[in-house]
Design a protein around this motif. Sequence first.
Motif, mmCIF file in Angstrom:
data_model
loop_
_atom_site.group_PDB
_atom_site.id
_atom_site.type_symbol
_atom_site.label_atom_id
_atom_site.label_comp_id
_atom_site.label_asym_id
_atom_site.label_seq_id
_atom_site.Cartn_x
_atom_site.Cartn_y
_atom_site.Cartn_z
ATOM 1 N N LYS A 116 41.746 -21.487 -40.352
ATOM 2 C CA LYS A 116 42.885 -21.612 -41.250
ATOM 3 C C LYS A 116 43.219 -20.230 -41.807
ATOM 4 O O LYS A 116 42.348 -19.385 -41.967
ATOM 5 N N PRO A 117 44.492 -19.990 -42.128
ATOM 6 C CA PRO A 117 44.857 -18.681 -42.686
ATOM 7 C C PRO A 117 44.267 -18.487 -44.081
ATOM 8 O O PRO A 117 44.090 -19.447 -44.826
ATOM 9 N N GLU A 118 43.942 -17.254 -44.386
ATOM 10 C CA GLU A 118 43.463 -16.939 -45.728
ATOM 11 C C GLU A 118 44.618 -17.120 -46.704
ATOM 12 O O GLU A 118 45.747 -16.728 -46.402
ATOM 13 N N PRO A 119 44.357 -17.695 -47.876
ATOM 14 C CA PRO A 119 45.448 -17.936 -48.839
ATOM 15 C C PRO A 119 46.209 -16.667 -49.220
ATOM 16 O O PRO A 119 47.408 -16.716 -49.462
ATOM 17 N N SER A 120 45.534 -15.537 -49.249
ATOM 18 C CA SER A 120 46.203 -14.293 -49.632
ATOM 19 C C SER A 120 47.027 -13.689 -48.495
ATOM 20 O O SER A 120 47.807 -12.771 -48.714
ATOM 21 N N LYS A 121 46.853 -14.202 -47.290
ATOM 22 C CA LYS A 121 47.559 -13.670 -46.117
ATOM 23 C C LYS A 121 48.466 -14.746 -45.533
ATOM 24 O O LYS A 121 48.120 -15.403 -44.567
ATOM 25 N N ARG A 122 49.622 -14.902 -46.138
ATOM 26 C CA ARG A 122 50.576 -15.890 -45.636
ATOM 27 C C ARG A 122 51.211 -15.346 -44.371
ATOM 28 O O ARG A 122 51.756 -14.251 -44.367
ATOM 29 N N PRO A 123 51.151 -16.096 -43.261
ATOM 30 C CA PRO A 123 51.624 -15.555 -41.981
ATOM 31 C C PRO A 123 53.110 -15.219 -41.932
ATOM 32 O O PRO A 123 53.518 -14.357 -41.176
#
Length: 134
Positions: free
Chosen positions: A103-110
């Motif tokens: 899952k993507p890291e919350p601080s790194k929105r794709p």
Amino acid sequence: MNRFKYLAIFAVVGICFALTAPKIEAQVTINIGTPPECPYGYYDYAPYTCAPWGYYGPEWFTGGVFVGAGPWYHGPDNFQGYVNNSYDLRRGYKGPTPRVGEKPEPSKRPNQVANFKGNEARDGRGHVVAAKKR
């Protein structure tokens, strides 16, 4: 004369077989499966491993979901998006890449890569295209 007679009979039989043979049309189906579930998209070339955060620009994402690349591309025909190919494994990138299913890291929105520096424009099928003016 006997040889000519046999040759003529074989020729007629061969032509009859050729004319009565059923026509079979070839059908080729290639099943490439589903695209890998990568948090920031995947490289557009086999083995389609997950690309790191910052490789694809924000135009490659719709509502945080990757629009695809390579054989799974599902965007408009005239799509053009930017990539930062310094994050490309073929160009020597050795940094971290996510695994399939992460899952993507919350601080790194794709879809919101701050200060994205794309250095190459591509269509959704991995072809380099002339960059449109932004």
